[in-house]
Scaffold this motif. Structure first.
Motif, PDB file in Angstrom:
ATOM      1  N   ARG A  51      66.608  20.919  69.047  1.00 43.37           N
ATOM      2  CA  ARG A  51      67.759  20.269  68.416  1.00 43.37           C
ATOM      3  C   ARG A  51      68.965  21.185  68.545  1.00 43.37           C
ATOM      4  O   ARG A  51      68.836  22.378  68.871  1.00 43.37           O
ATOM      5  N   ALA A  52      70.137  20.621  68.300  1.00 45.30           N
ATOM      6  CA  ALA A  52      71.354  21.429  68.314  1.00 45.30           C
ATOM      7  C   ALA A  52      71.302  22.449  67.178  1.00 45.30           C
ATOM      8  O   ALA A  52      70.779  22.154  66.092  1.00 45.30           O
ATOM      9  N   ALA A  53      71.823  23.633  67.433  1.00 50.56           N
ATOM     10  CA  ALA A  53      71.898  24.653  66.380  1.00 50.56           C
ATOM     11  C   ALA A  53      72.857  24.189  65.295  1.00 50.56           C
ATOM     12  O   ALA A  53      73.866  23.537  65.580  1.00 50.56           O
ATOM     13  N   ARG A  54      72.515  24.514  64.047  1.00 49.02           N
ATOM     14  CA  ARG A  54      73.384  24.165  62.922  1.00 49.02           C
ATOM     15  C   ARG A  54      73.881  25.444  62.273  1.00 49.02           C
ATOM     16  O   ARG A  54      73.077  26.320  61.908  1.00 49.02           O
ATOM     17  N   GLN A  60      77.206  24.784  74.445  1.00 51.98           N
ATOM     18  CA  GLN A  60      76.399  24.011  73.505  1.00 51.98           C
ATOM     19  C   GLN A  60      75.166  24.870  73.204  1.00 51.98           C
ATOM     20  O   GLN A  60      74.545  25.400  74.123  1.00 51.98           O
ATOM     21  N   VAL A  61      74.813  24.985  71.934  1.00 53.38           N
ATOM     22  CA  VAL A  61      73.675  25.840  71.583  1.00 53.38           C
ATOM     23  C   VAL A  61      72.564  25.005  70.958  1.00 53.38           C
ATOM     24  O   VAL A  61      72.810  24.185  70.060  1.00 53.38           O
ATOM     25  N   PHE A  62      71.354  25.225  71.441  1.00 55.61           N
ATOM     26  CA  PHE A  62      70.183  24.510  70.952  1.00 55.61           C
ATOM     27  C   PHE A  62      69.159  25.505  70.417  1.00 55.61           C
ATOM     28  O   PHE A  62      69.198  26.695  70.761  1.00 55.61           O
ATOM     29  N   SER A  72      66.483  22.344  78.827  1.00 57.78           N
ATOM     30  CA  SER A  72      67.869  22.557  79.277  1.00 57.78           C
ATOM     31  C   SER A  72      68.144  21.828  80.588  1.00 57.78           C
ATOM     32  O   SER A  72      69.232  21.284  80.789  1.00 57.78           O
ATOM     33  N   PHE A  73      67.151  21.811  81.476  1.00 57.36           N
ATOM     34  CA  PHE A  73      67.342  21.109  82.756  1.00 57.36           C
ATOM     35  C   PHE A  73      67.551  19.610  82.492  1.00 57.36           C
ATOM     36  O   PHE A  73      68.407  18.967  83.098  1.00 57.36           O
ATOM     37  N   ALA A  74      66.729  19.064  81.582  1.00 55.56           N
ATOM     38  CA  ALA A  74      66.830  17.636  81.281  1.00 55.56           C
ATOM     39  C   ALA A  74      68.183  17.317  80.646  1.00 55.56           C
ATOM     40  O   ALA A  74      68.849  16.345  81.019  1.00 55.56           O
TER      41      ALA A  74
END
Lengths: 168, 168
Positions: B7-10, B53-55, B104-106
């Protein structure tokens, strides 16, 4: 051509002369990772990004070229420099880019950089490739289809690199 | 290991968990172009730079990995992505980096990126090199002595690249 003199770019005094160099190169869209449709302000934002030192090549009172010099990375990789060069269309083929390359190598070496890296040399640009090889930049990598030309076709881009020892 | 969820970092909710991942990797000084002595604030500034973008990779309620995804360049080269991955020390060797790579590739492919490029893989890091090759990243370039290890020695860095077609 009269002797080339290199000096730091002066803003805003040099802006119009710089724009005469930057605009055609950017509009051409075949060499820099800059959208050919960007505004003058955006081009200046790119060329004068905060991490860049910008120099000009002057002959008589005409600016015939400009280049930037920066660190290609940070921390443990900050000893590798990066530069970009643009020549006034009317002054092409007269050795300006080569002279700027040597000037940038010397400045980079003076500042303690150990190597120079170009990240994205368009592989189909034979003249540039030949020039960079002649000043000691070796092709060390090839990025398949990493650059999109204005006609929509993609071409490979090269990573070029040279050590700066012995430059001074 | 329980299933990994991405998920995206919060922020700031994830900050302490992220720091447990980021700090040891940065202090080690052997993989990222970040000065090992930088502050927490500077590390967050690097990892959460405006163009990234950080996940996070979460298992149960523990963050075991984080990666960033960005465009590697701009304009005519903006279709090539770049990413960086870090794994919690306690979770190493359990496939987290590999899973993050595929995620990340997807995501990159979904966002329209045509390729993924790593700019600076430390050549002496055999485990990383093997891992990246196993997920399709090919060595396309070698930068002589481009990375300085904490002991002062410099090592080559590799440029790795893969196309993303067929990833989705």
């Amino acid at each position: 051509m009269s002797e080339l003199v290199f000096r730091a770019a002066r803003r805003p005094a040099d802006d119009d002369s710089l724009w005469a160099i930057l605009e055609p190169v950017v509009r051409e869209g075949t060499t820099y990772p800059v959208d050919p449709a960007v505004s003058r302000e955006e081009v200046f934002g790119y060329w004068f990004a905060p991490d860049k030192q910008v120099f000009v090549a002057e002959t008589g009172c005409v600016l015939v070229g400009t280049y930037y010099l920066k660190s290609n990375s940070t921390g443990p990789a900050a000893h590798v420099a990066n530069a970009g060069y643009m020549v006034l269309p009317a002054a092409r083929g007269r050795g300006v880019a080569r002279a700027m390359a040597y000037d940038s190598f010397a400045r980079a070496a003076e500042q303690g950089f150990a190597a120079m890296q170009f990240n994205l040399v368009v592989a189909s640009n034979a003249a540039a490739l030949h020039l960079w090889q002649s000043v000691g930049m070796a092709e060390v990598g090839r990025l398949p289809q990493a650059f999109r030309l204005p006609d929509g076709n993609t071409v490979d881009a090269l990573v070029m690199y040279r050590k700066l020892e012995g430059v001074l």
